[in-house]
Scaffold this motif. Sequence first.
Motif, PDB file in Angstrom:
ATOM      1  N   CYS A 173       2.895  23.406  16.742  1.00  8.48           N
ATOM      2  CA  CYS A 173       3.880  24.543  16.244  1.00  8.48           C
ATOM      3  C   CYS A 173       4.086  25.357  17.401  1.00  8.48           C
ATOM      4  CB  CYS A 173       3.259  25.000  15.234  1.00  8.48           C
ATOM      5  SG  CYS A 173       3.517  23.969  13.603  1.00  8.48           S
ATOM      6  N   GLU A 174       2.800  25.743  18.337  1.00  6.25           N
ATOM      7  CA  GLU A 174       2.866  27.070  18.979  1.00  6.25           C
ATOM      8  C   GLU A 174       3.110  26.601  20.494  1.00  6.25           C
ATOM      9  OE1 GLU A 174      -0.389  29.847  18.715  1.00  6.25           O
ATOM     10  OE2 GLU A 174      -0.602  29.450  16.597  1.00  6.25           O
ATOM     11  N   GLY A 175       2.925  25.354  20.762  1.00  9.44           N
ATOM     12  CA  GLY A 175       3.173  24.967  22.348  1.00  9.44           C
ATOM     13  C   GLY A 175       1.752  25.342  22.903  1.00  9.44           C
ATOM     14  N   ILE A 176       1.283  24.370  23.847  1.00  8.67           N
ATOM     15  CA  ILE A 176      -0.165  24.873  24.472  1.00  8.67           C
ATOM     16  C   ILE A 176      -0.159  25.818  25.189  1.00  8.67           C
ATOM     17  CG2 ILE A 176       0.500  23.164  26.500  1.00  8.67           C
ATOM     18  CD1 ILE A 176      -3.016  23.274  24.623  1.00  8.67           C
ATOM     19  N   GLU A 177       0.968  26.178  25.887  1.00 12.82           N
ATOM     20  CA  GLU A 177       1.194  27.467  26.740  1.00 12.82           C
ATOM     21  C   GLU A 177       0.856  28.756  25.800  1.00 12.82           C
ATOM     22  OE1 GLU A 177       3.760  25.381  26.712  1.00 12.82           O
ATOM     23  OE2 GLU A 177       3.119  24.281  28.412  1.00 12.82           O
ATOM     24  N   ASP A 178       1.449  28.803  24.733  1.00 14.36           N
ATOM     25  CA  ASP A 178       1.297  29.860  23.698  1.00 14.36           C
ATOM     26  C   ASP A 178       0.005  29.911  22.989  1.00 14.36           C
ATOM     27  OD1 ASP A 178       3.779  31.046  24.558  1.00 14.36           O
ATOM     28  OD2 ASP A 178       4.796  30.094  22.831  1.00 14.36           O
ATOM     29  N   PHE A 179      -0.464  28.710  22.703  1.00 18.99           N
ATOM     30  CA  PHE A 179      -1.768  28.561  21.937  1.00 18.99           C
ATOM     31  C   PHE A 179      -2.787  29.078  22.549  1.00 18.99           C
ATOM     32  CE2 PHE A 179      -5.370  26.055  20.597  1.00 18.99           C
ATOM     33  CZ  PHE A 179      -5.420  26.067  19.394  1.00 18.99           C
ATOM     34  N   LEU A 180      -2.632  28.772  24.026  1.00 16.12           N
ATOM     35  CA  LEU A 180      -3.921  29.144  24.613  1.00 16.12           C
ATOM     36  C   LEU A 180      -3.889  30.397  25.859  1.00 16.12           C
ATOM     37  CD1 LEU A 180      -5.542  25.693  25.937  1.00 16.12           C
ATOM     38  CD2 LEU A 180      -6.514  27.282  24.207  1.00 16.12           C
ATOM     39  N   ALA A 181      -2.703  31.340  25.398  1.00 15.57           N
ATOM     40  CA  ALA A 181      -2.435  32.321  26.146  1.00 15.57           C
ATOM     41  C   ALA A 181      -3.301  33.471  25.724  1.00 15.57           C
ATOM     42  CB  ALA A 181      -0.774  32.963  25.799  1.00 15.57           C
ATOM     43  N   MET A 182      -3.776  34.065  26.864  1.00 14.84           N
ATOM     44  CA  MET A 182      -4.818  35.215  26.397  1.00 14.84           C
ATOM     45  C   MET A 182      -4.206  36.258  25.714  1.00 14.84           C
ATOM     46  SD  MET A 182      -7.061  34.724  30.175  1.00 14.84           S
ATOM     47  CE  MET A 182      -8.255  36.020  29.726  1.00 14.84           C
ATOM     48  N   SER A 183      -3.107  36.609  26.016  1.00 10.80           N
ATOM     49  CA  SER A 183      -2.160  37.605  25.316  1.00 10.80           C
ATOM     50  C   SER A 183      -2.170  37.342  23.921  1.00 10.80           C
ATOM     51  CB  SER A 183      -1.052  38.063  26.017  1.00 10.80           C
ATOM     52  OG  SER A 183      -0.143  36.956  25.839  1.00 10.80           O
ATOM     53  N   GLY A 184      -2.327  36.166  23.273  1.00  9.98           N
ATOM     54  CA  GLY A 184      -2.254  35.648  21.973  1.00  9.98           C
ATOM     55  C   GLY A 184      -2.924  36.411  20.994  1.00  9.98           C
ATOM     56  N   LYS A 185      -2.784  36.836  19.953  1.00  9.14           N
ATOM     57  CA  LYS A 185      -3.486  37.402  19.006  1.00  9.14           C
ATOM     58  C   LYS A 185      -4.647  36.518  18.404  1.00  9.14           C
ATOM     59  CE  LYS A 185      -0.664  35.898  14.861  1.00  9.14           C
ATOM     60  NZ  LYS A 185      -0.953  35.834  13.571  1.00  9.14           N
ATOM     61  N   ASP A 186      -4.684  35.114  18.514  1.00  8.41           N
ATOM     62  CA  ASP A 186      -5.533  34.244  17.945  1.00  8.41           C
ATOM     63  C   ASP A 186      -6.162  33.640  19.076  1.00  8.41           C
ATOM     64  OD1 ASP A 186      -5.342  35.118  15.406  1.00  8.41           O
ATOM     65  OD2 ASP A 186      -3.551  33.235  15.119  1.00  8.41           O
ATOM     66  N   PHE A 187      -6.205  34.316  20.428  1.00  5.11           N
ATOM     67  CA  PHE A 187      -6.739  33.712  21.462  1.00  5.11           C
ATOM     68  C   PHE A 187      -8.133  33.275  21.337  1.00  5.11           C
ATOM     69  CE2 PHE A 187      -9.118  34.005  25.583  1.00  5.11           C
ATOM     70  CZ  PHE A 187      -8.595  32.897  26.444  1.00  5.11           C
ATOM     71  N   ALA A 188      -9.025  34.016  20.793  1.00  5.95           N
ATOM     72  CA  ALA A 188     -10.511  33.990  20.737  1.00  5.95           C
ATOM     73  C   ALA A 188     -10.719  33.144  19.932  1.00  5.95           C
ATOM     74  CB  ALA A 188     -11.197  35.300  20.632  1.00  5.95           C
ATOM     75  N   TRP A 189     -10.127  32.936  18.499  1.00  6.73           N
ATOM     76  CA  TRP A 189     -10.204  31.764  17.672  1.00  6.73           C
ATOM     77  C   TRP A 189      -9.862  30.330  18.140  1.00  6.73           C
ATOM     78  CZ3 TRP A 189     -13.623  32.495  14.197  1.00  6.73           C
ATOM     79  CH2 TRP A 189     -13.766  33.634  13.660  1.00  6.73           C
ATOM     80  N   ASN A 190      -8.756  30.542  18.829  1.00  6.38           N
ATOM     81  CA  ASN A 190      -8.402  29.212  19.254  1.00  6.38           C
ATOM     82  C   ASN A 190      -9.138  28.628  20.318  1.00  6.38           C
ATOM     83  OD1 ASN A 190      -5.910  29.674  17.871  1.00  6.38           O
ATOM     84  ND2 ASN A 190      -4.675  30.287  19.491  1.00  6.38           N
ATOM     85  N   VAL A 191      -9.706  29.421  21.186  1.00  3.33           N
ATOM     86  CA  VAL A 191     -10.656  28.768  22.183  1.00  3.33           C
ATOM     87  C   VAL A 191     -12.021  28.369  21.459  1.00  3.33           C
ATOM     88  CG1 VAL A 191     -12.343  29.456  23.774  1.00  3.33           C
ATOM     89  CG2 VAL A 191      -9.736  30.182  24.134  1.00  3.33           C
ATOM     90  N   PHE A 192     -12.386  29.098  20.467  1.00  2.00           N
ATOM     91  CA  PHE A 192     -13.468  28.842  19.519  1.00  2.00           C
ATOM     92  C   PHE A 192     -13.227  27.589  18.773  1.00  2.00           C
ATOM     93  CE2 PHE A 192     -15.664  28.851  15.423  1.00  2.00           C
ATOM     94  CZ  PHE A 192     -16.962  29.183  15.916  1.00  2.00           C
ATOM     95  N   ASP A 193     -12.145  27.442  18.355  1.00  3.24           N
ATOM     96  CA  ASP A 193     -11.748  26.142  17.681  1.00  3.24           C
ATOM     97  C   ASP A 193     -11.683  24.875  18.693  1.00  3.24           C
ATOM     98  OD1 ASP A 193     -11.391  27.247  15.246  1.00  3.24           O
ATOM     99  OD2 ASP A 193      -9.259  27.454  15.512  1.00  3.24           O
ATOM    100  N   VAL A 194     -11.077  25.003  19.876  1.00  5.27           N
ATOM    101  CA  VAL A 194     -11.022  24.039  20.710  1.00  5.27           C
ATOM    102  C   VAL A 194     -12.621  23.525  21.217  1.00  5.27           C
ATOM    103  CG1 VAL A 194     -10.376  23.274  23.225  1.00  5.27           C
ATOM    104  CG2 VAL A 194      -8.870  24.440  21.529  1.00  5.27           C
ATOM    105  N   LEU A 195     -13.352  24.617  21.180  1.00  2.00           N
ATOM    106  CA  LEU A 195     -14.746  24.234  21.634  1.00  2.00           C
ATOM    107  C   LEU A 195     -15.488  23.366  20.647  1.00  2.00           C
ATOM    108  CD1 LEU A 195     -15.923  27.533  23.831  1.00  2.00           C
ATOM    109  CD2 LEU A 195     -15.295  25.214  24.750  1.00  2.00           C
ATOM    110  N   VAL A 196     -15.345  24.013  19.412  1.00  2.00           N
ATOM    111  CA  VAL A 196     -16.000  23.496  18.426  1.00  2.00           C
ATOM    112  C   VAL A 196     -15.789  22.148  17.965  1.00  2.00           C
ATOM    113  CG1 VAL A 196     -17.033  23.721  15.874  1.00  2.00           C
ATOM    114  CG2 VAL A 196     -16.907  25.788  17.555  1.00  2.00           C
ATOM    115  N   ILE A 197     -14.563  22.109  17.784  1.00  2.00           N
ATOM    116  CA  ILE A 197     -13.898  20.581  17.621  1.00  2.00           C
ATOM    117  C   ILE A 197     -14.021  19.546  18.621  1.00  2.00           C
ATOM    118  CG2 ILE A 197     -11.694  19.377  16.907  1.00  2.00           C
ATOM    119  CD1 ILE A 197     -10.860  22.026  15.631  1.00  2.00           C
ATOM    120  N   GLY A 198     -13.924  20.026  19.941  1.00  2.00           N
ATOM    121  CA  GLY A 198     -14.112  19.167  21.148  1.00  2.00           C
ATOM    122  C   GLY A 198     -15.320  18.902  21.015  1.00  2.00           C
TER     123      GLY A 198
END
Length: 154
Positions: A106-131
């Motif tokens: 939905c967001e595209g990988i660039e927006d999903f992992l953009a440091m300026s995104g409102k959910d950046f920290a949660w997105n990185v956390f999700d990627v690490l835990v699920i990975g």
Amino acid sequence: PNRPGRQPGGAWFVRQARMSRSYLRSTAGVYAGLPTEDFSPQASSQDKISAFLEGYRFQGAIGVLIVFNAVAIGLETDFPEAFPWDICETAIWSIFLVELLLKIYCEGIEDFLAMSGKDFAWNVFDVLVIGAGVLDTVCTLLGRDVELRFMTIF
């Protein structure tokens, strides 16, 4: 007491029933946890999926799954032989993986992992835990025993 013109089956009741059905159809998205504008035929599939993922029912279900996962981890620690915990663990992280992939779609990988995104920290956390869950399962299937000790804090 019934007032004239408001008897069951009368014209007033029929009008009210029609208006109620119309109202329910127009607000179906709200009842599903989605904004009604996302049900328009012009909305893209990404918009509809994003609205679904952000809906209160889906978010509630994910919250319940997180609590269930915590309970399962506790039970697995106390009763390791009582249940096939690896199947339970794989099923849970698979659901989280599907959610993650849908968010990325939905967001595209660039927006999903953009440091300026409102959910950046949660997105990185999700990627690490699920990975880590994916890595653990793949290593187990390949016959390699990998301990992800740093993940025990999560």
